[in-house]
Design an enzyme around this catalytic site. Structure first.
Site, PDB file in Angstrom:
ATOM      1  N   TRP A 154       0.855  -1.184   0.000  1.00  0.00           N
ATOM      2  CA  TRP A 154       0.000   0.000   0.000  1.00  0.00           C
ATOM      3  C   TRP A 154       0.895   1.240   0.000  1.00  0.00           C
ATOM      4  O   TRP A 154       1.859   1.325   0.764  1.00  0.00           O
ATOM      5  CB  TRP A 154      -0.904  -0.026   1.226  1.00  0.00           C
ATOM      6  CG  TRP A 154      -1.827   1.143   1.363  1.00  0.00           C
ATOM      7  CD1 TRP A 154      -2.632   1.676   0.401  1.00  0.00           C
ATOM      8  CD2 TRP A 154      -2.044   1.920   2.551  1.00  0.00           C
ATOM      9  NE1 TRP A 154      -3.345   2.740   0.916  1.00  0.00           N
ATOM     10  CE2 TRP A 154      -3.002   2.920   2.226  1.00  0.00           C
ATOM     11  CE3 TRP A 154      -1.536   1.869   3.846  1.00  0.00           C
ATOM     12  CZ2 TRP A 154      -3.454   3.845   3.148  1.00  0.00           C
ATOM     13  CZ3 TRP A 154      -1.980   2.792   4.769  1.00  0.00           C
ATOM     14  CH2 TRP A 154      -2.931   3.777   4.420  1.00  0.00           C
ATOM     15  N   ASP A 235      -1.158  -5.842   9.116  1.00  0.00           N
ATOM     16  CA  ASP A 235      -2.104  -4.808   8.719  1.00  0.00           C
ATOM     17  C   ASP A 235      -3.348  -5.540   8.215  1.00  0.00           C
ATOM     18  O   ASP A 235      -3.308  -6.213   7.186  1.00  0.00           O
ATOM     19  CB  ASP A 235      -1.503  -3.936   7.613  1.00  0.00           C
ATOM     20  CG  ASP A 235      -2.422  -2.777   7.203  1.00  0.00           C
ATOM     21  OD1 ASP A 235      -3.549  -2.687   7.742  1.00  0.00           O
ATOM     22  OD2 ASP A 235      -2.015  -1.971   6.354  1.00  0.00           O
ATOM     23  N   LYS A 271     -13.551  -0.474   5.440  1.00  0.00           N
ATOM     24  CA  LYS A 271     -14.056  -1.286   4.336  1.00  0.00           C
ATOM     25  C   LYS A 271     -15.157  -2.231   4.783  1.00  0.00           C
ATOM     26  O   LYS A 271     -16.221  -2.309   4.173  1.00  0.00           O
ATOM     27  CB  LYS A 271     -12.905  -2.087   3.711  1.00  0.00           C
ATOM     28  CG  LYS A 271     -11.706  -1.252   3.261  1.00  0.00           C
ATOM     29  CD  LYS A 271     -12.056  -0.303   2.137  1.00  0.00           C
ATOM     30  CE  LYS A 271     -10.820   0.317   1.497  1.00  0.00           C
ATOM     31  NZ  LYS A 271      -9.998   1.129   2.395  1.00  0.00           N
TER      32      LYS A 271
END
Length: 425
Positions: A154, A235, A271
């Site tokens: 990311w 993560d 999300k």
């Protein structure tokens, strides 16, 4: 009368006048544009009715619209009915939320959770959790301050950890030839890392590739990381959103912990609950016992206090209401699975379309990848021609958000991609 002396006016040199006229910030250079925001801006400026934006990292429903979960709406109604105040949260956040977040991640039956040995604080979504973790590790990790992240990872990972004063290095992850996981390269790099290095791992739905290790590969990676005495920092931004199962998506974290590893974990509820703007997240560490947990949490609060003092309240209340209500939790799990299944169905249809159109290349990776994003394998020139000729916008590396595809645009997208690969656009 005695004359009064007056100061003699002197002309100010022109170079001094010019210097004084310069702004304090005149030497500050313009920063590079954000690649994702640039895609969105280009999309907004396009007037073509066929335009498609596949750069945004947010779920869209079957009509391409933002989706508010029913469980979230019910949680908000419940909160409103309770006539809540708007007082400050404690530095560590809403206790009912942080406990539920740890339970969701590690499992109610995990030894650290059941023995009250998880140090956990609320964060400003996943980015904030990573930043808290980076600052804490820089301050207290007793070994080298180097963190290894996958290549690619990311885009914000490097900036977050560098701003935490950690040295950032990479390990192999993506194989361009197979558009899949470079598992052998990843293992070799882990084995070559200095003892006591920090390793960032995407728990599920790797961003940006959509490529995850299998459960069997995770078991092997856990053994290597334990043997090399590396420190795992997970993560987990997509729990439940990747496969449709919160339990399946948490497998890597739970396996490492079961094997006795003291992991760090960043969680996001952006999300999987659609709470993008509410900024709901958590950071946690596995402690040796309850006493150590208290000491860790005391230092985490000291890290947080000068950053932002305390976290936002409303989103934490929503997440807490869902996670702590059996009825809402059940509804939420059904909705999360529905979102994941819709994305999986788009992967299937895109693959079938590309094959039916006799698109050059092998497209099996579209189906084998998981989560919101897909590394399509499209080249930068192909992404540029898709934007210019077909009004389809994505990042230059060919990453697309599968959530941006739906029954109304997937055929047009498939045909356009096929033409771009065939040089027919």
């Amino acid at each position: 009368m005695q004359a009064v002396s007056r100061p003699i006016a002197r002309a100010v040199p022109s170079n001094v006048r010019r210097a004084a006229a310069l702004s304090t910030w005149s030497a500050v250079p313009a920063g590079p544009p954000d690649p994702i925001l640039g895609v969105t801006e280009a999309f907004k400026a396009d007037q073509d009715t066929r335009k498609i934006n596949l750069g945004v990292g947010a779920y869209r429903d079957g009509n391409g619209k933002p989706y508010v979960l029913s469980s979230v709406k019910k949680a908000e109604e419940f909160i409103t009915a309770s006539n809540p105040d708007h007082e400050y949260l404690p530095i560590s956040g809403l206790p009912e939320f942080t406990k539920a977040a740890a339970k969701l991640a590690y499992g109610a039956d995990s030894k650290p959770f059941s023995s009250n040995a998880v140090a956990v604080v609320q964060s400003i979504s996943g980015t904030g959790a990573l930043r808290i973790g980076g600052a804490f590790l820089q301050r207290f990790f007793p070994h080298a301050k180097t963190i290894y992240i996958p290549n690619p990872s990311w885009g914000n990972h490097t900036a977050v950890f560098r701003d935490s004063a950690l040295e950032v290095k990479q390990y192999r992850y993506f194989d361009k030839k197979t558009v899949g996981l470079d598992f052998e390269g990843m293992k070799a790099d882990l084995k070559a890392m200095p003892v006591n290095s920090i390793v960032l791992l995407h728990a599920c739905a790797h961003n940006p590739t959509g490529i995850d290790p299998t459960p069997e590969q995770w078991v092997e990676l856990s053994s290597i990381i334990a043997e090399k005495q590396l420190f795992p920092f997970f993560d987990m931004a997509y729990q439940g959103f990747a496969s449709g199962s919160t339990t399946r998506d948490a497998f890597p974290v739970r396996h490492f912990v079961k094997e006795g590893q003291q992991v760090a974990l960043a969680q996001s509820f952006a999300k999987n609950m659609g709470l993008y703007g509410e900024r709901v997240g958590a950071f946690s560490l596995i402690a040796a016992d309850e006493d150590e947990k208290k000491r860790l949490e005391s230092q985490l609060k000291i890290v947080i206090r000068p950053m932002y003092s305390n976290p936002p309240l409303h989103g934490a209340r929503i997440a807490s209401a869902i996670l702590n209500s059996p009825e809402l939790y059940s509804e939420w799990e059904t909705e999360v699975k529905g979102m994941a299944d819709r994305i999986i169905s788009m992967r299937e249809r895109l693959y079938n379309n590309l094959v039916a159109l006799k698109t050059p290349g092998e497209w099996g990776h579209i189906k084998s990848q998981i989560g919101m994003f897909s590394f399509t394998g499209l080249t930068t020139p192909q992404t540029q021609v898709l934007a210019q000729k077909a009004h389809i916008y994505m990042t230059a590396d060919g990453r697309i958000s599968m959530a941006g595809l739906n029954a109304h645009n997937i055929d047009y997208f498939s045909e356009s991609v096929s033409k771009a690969v065939k040089n027919e656009l």
